[in-house]
Design an enzyme around this catalytic site. Structure first.
Site, mmCIF file in Angstrom:
data_model
loop_
_atom_site.group_PDB
_atom_site.id
_atom_site.type_symbol
_atom_site.label_atom_id
_atom_site.label_comp_id
_atom_site.label_asym_id
_atom_site.label_seq_id
_atom_site.Cartn_x
_atom_site.Cartn_y
_atom_site.Cartn_z
ATOM 1 N N HIS A 263 -4.023 -13.363 -11.464
ATOM 2 C CA HIS A 263 -3.637 -14.701 -11.915
ATOM 3 C C HIS A 263 -2.916 -15.406 -10.773
ATOM 4 O O HIS A 263 -2.589 -14.798 -9.754
ATOM 5 C CB HIS A 263 -2.785 -14.658 -13.197
ATOM 6 C CG HIS A 263 -1.530 -13.854 -13.083
ATOM 7 N ND1 HIS A 263 -0.992 -13.154 -14.137
ATOM 8 C CD2 HIS A 263 -0.704 -13.613 -12.052
ATOM 9 C CE1 HIS A 263 0.106 -12.542 -13.754
ATOM 10 N NE2 HIS A 263 0.315 -12.812 -12.500
ATOM 11 N N CYS B 98 -2.521 -18.736 -15.418
ATOM 12 C CA CYS B 98 -3.464 -19.688 -14.862
ATOM 13 C C CYS B 98 -4.458 -18.923 -14.008
ATOM 14 O O CYS B 98 -4.067 -18.080 -13.190
ATOM 15 C CB CYS B 98 -2.734 -20.734 -14.030
ATOM 16 S SG CYS B 98 -3.811 -21.947 -13.244
ATOM 17 N N ASN C 267 -2.689 -9.223 -9.538
ATOM 18 C CA ASN C 267 -2.842 -9.099 -10.989
ATOM 19 C C ASN C 267 -3.848 -10.100 -11.552
ATOM 20 O O ASN C 267 -3.922 -10.307 -12.766
ATOM 21 C CB ASN C 267 -1.487 -9.282 -11.680
ATOM 22 C CG ASN C 267 -0.587 -8.083 -11.476
ATOM 23 O OD1 ASN C 267 -1.054 -6.948 -11.362
ATOM 24 N ND2 ASN C 267 0.720 -8.316 -11.418
#
Length: 385
Positions: A293, A328, A291
């Site tokens: 991240h 992040c 995804n």
């Protein structure tokens, strides 16, 4: 994750008997090959377990699949192979049956999904037991295979078909893991997972990990999830079509009892109240998930970067609660912060109470703007020598 070609996932009507059907006689050694005359099959019977080595083709690449007593190993489940005297037609039908269960199996009327793993040498820490990262990887793998094997899996990383059509993905907001005991190198563990609604616009996923040999529950975990648009990165309400996909799988059962759930607010750390700060933590390319991240499991290692070394050496983590605040990316630099809480208990190793010897509050934040990424709380007990 490897993709099996030309096979549709189908499940037999009577899954409740799957475990009994897949057991084999103690010490019995089986031989089977998905694509004869593939690799030479080797076996070893040093103890009571019969070992079966099988070769399957994943995108044309031979891959070994090992079973112990006919049960799945490292999440892969296979049945007893037919005898060599079976004709090719029956053998082909058996192969299809084997492949349909490669990820595990459903139990309790398809409400609970179960996998079996073996703790490998590269999944243990200095004390030769599984790490918290290993347990979290088992939880994640079982959850993803649950969605895939349910028949509602879409193109995304754990997304359903209706979610994929709408460019939606799941994101976890909170997860709590309670560990009674860490498995040792070579132990076989059994992971059960199921889902239920969480409020009006969320989903709860629970797990239980058992020692396969003793059936002792050694880990319990619970988590809450919401939906995000994978392009805008904004949270979204759960569409009605997605709810209809999920409702048949909802099971009103708690892995962690209400009185043991960590629902308290996790305090925010800052430069003034943090005891230890570790800066310059950089995500690597391999830390990213499908995804785009950082994989949730990677945060554990960064949190431990600011935990005192004497705690890591002399104590064992018995509980961890994560509260995820934002994504992040690989371009971000992180800071890890740790502080002991006011509720630090005196060590009492002869007592059976559940009070921790140590408790810490943690924060992972972006280094450039100090924005929170993950808040966490951990509890630790002194290791018995």
């Amino acid at each position: 994750m490897a993709i099996i070609r030309n096979i549709c996932l189908q499940f037999p009507s009577n899954l409740s008997n799957a475990k009994a059907e897949n057991s084999v006689t103690t010490g019995k050694i089986l031989r089977h090959s998905f694509c004869p005359p593939c690799n030479t099959i080797t076996s070893n019977s040093n103890n009571r377990r019969g070992i079966l080595s099988m070769s399957a083709i994943y995108h044309g690449i031979p891959r070994k699949v090992e079973t112990v007593d006919g049960m799945n190993v490292n999440g892969i489940h296979v049945e007893e192979a037919p005898s060599e005297e079976a004709n090719l037609e029956n053998e082909s039908a058996a192969n299809v049956s084997l492949v349909t269960r490669l990820h595990g199996r459903f139990v309790e009327g398809r409400f609970v999904y179960r996998q079996i793993f073996v703790i490998r040498s590269y999944e243990i820490g200095p004390d030769k037991t599984a790490t918290m990262e290993t347990l979290m990887n088992f939880l994640q793998e079982t959850a993803l295979n649950h969605v895939t094997s349910s028949g509602i899996g879409g193109e995304g990383f754990g997304s359903t078909r209706e979610m994929s059509l709408r460019k939606l993905i799941w994101v976890v907001t909170r997860i709590q893991v309670q560990v009674q005991r860490y498995g040792k190198w070579g132990d076989e563990i059994e992971v059960d997972t199921w889902v239920d609604a969480e409020g009006k616009n969320g989903m709860r996923r629970d797990w239980i990990i058992r020692d396969l040999c003793t059936e002792e529950i050694i880990t319990r975990a619970t988590s809450t999830w919401v939906i995000m648009n994978r392009e805008t990165r904004r949270l979204s309400k759960i569409p009605e079509a997605v709810k209809q996909e999920l409702v048949p799988f909802y099971l009103n059962r708690l892995a962690v009892a209400p009185e043991e759930q960590d629902c308290e607010k996790i305090d925010k750390l800052n430069d003034n109240n943090s005891e230890r700060i570790r800066s310059g933590l950089a995500p690597r390319w391999n830390d990213m998930d499908a995804n785009q991240h950082v994989n949730n499991v990677k945060y554990i290692g960064w949190i431990l970067e600011s935990v005192p070394i004497e705690v890591l050496e002399d104590y064992i983590m018995t509980s961890m609660t994560f509260e995820f605040r934002r994504e992040c990316r690989q371009s971000n630099l992180l800071e890890s912060m740790t502080c002991p809480t006011a509720r630090v208990m005196e060590s009492n190793n002869n007592s059976k109470n559940k009070n921790p010897d140590l408790q810490f509050t943690h924060l992972l934040r972006l280094q450039h703007d100090k924005a929170d990424v993950v808040r966490a709380r951990t509890k630790w007990h002194f290791k018995l020598k």
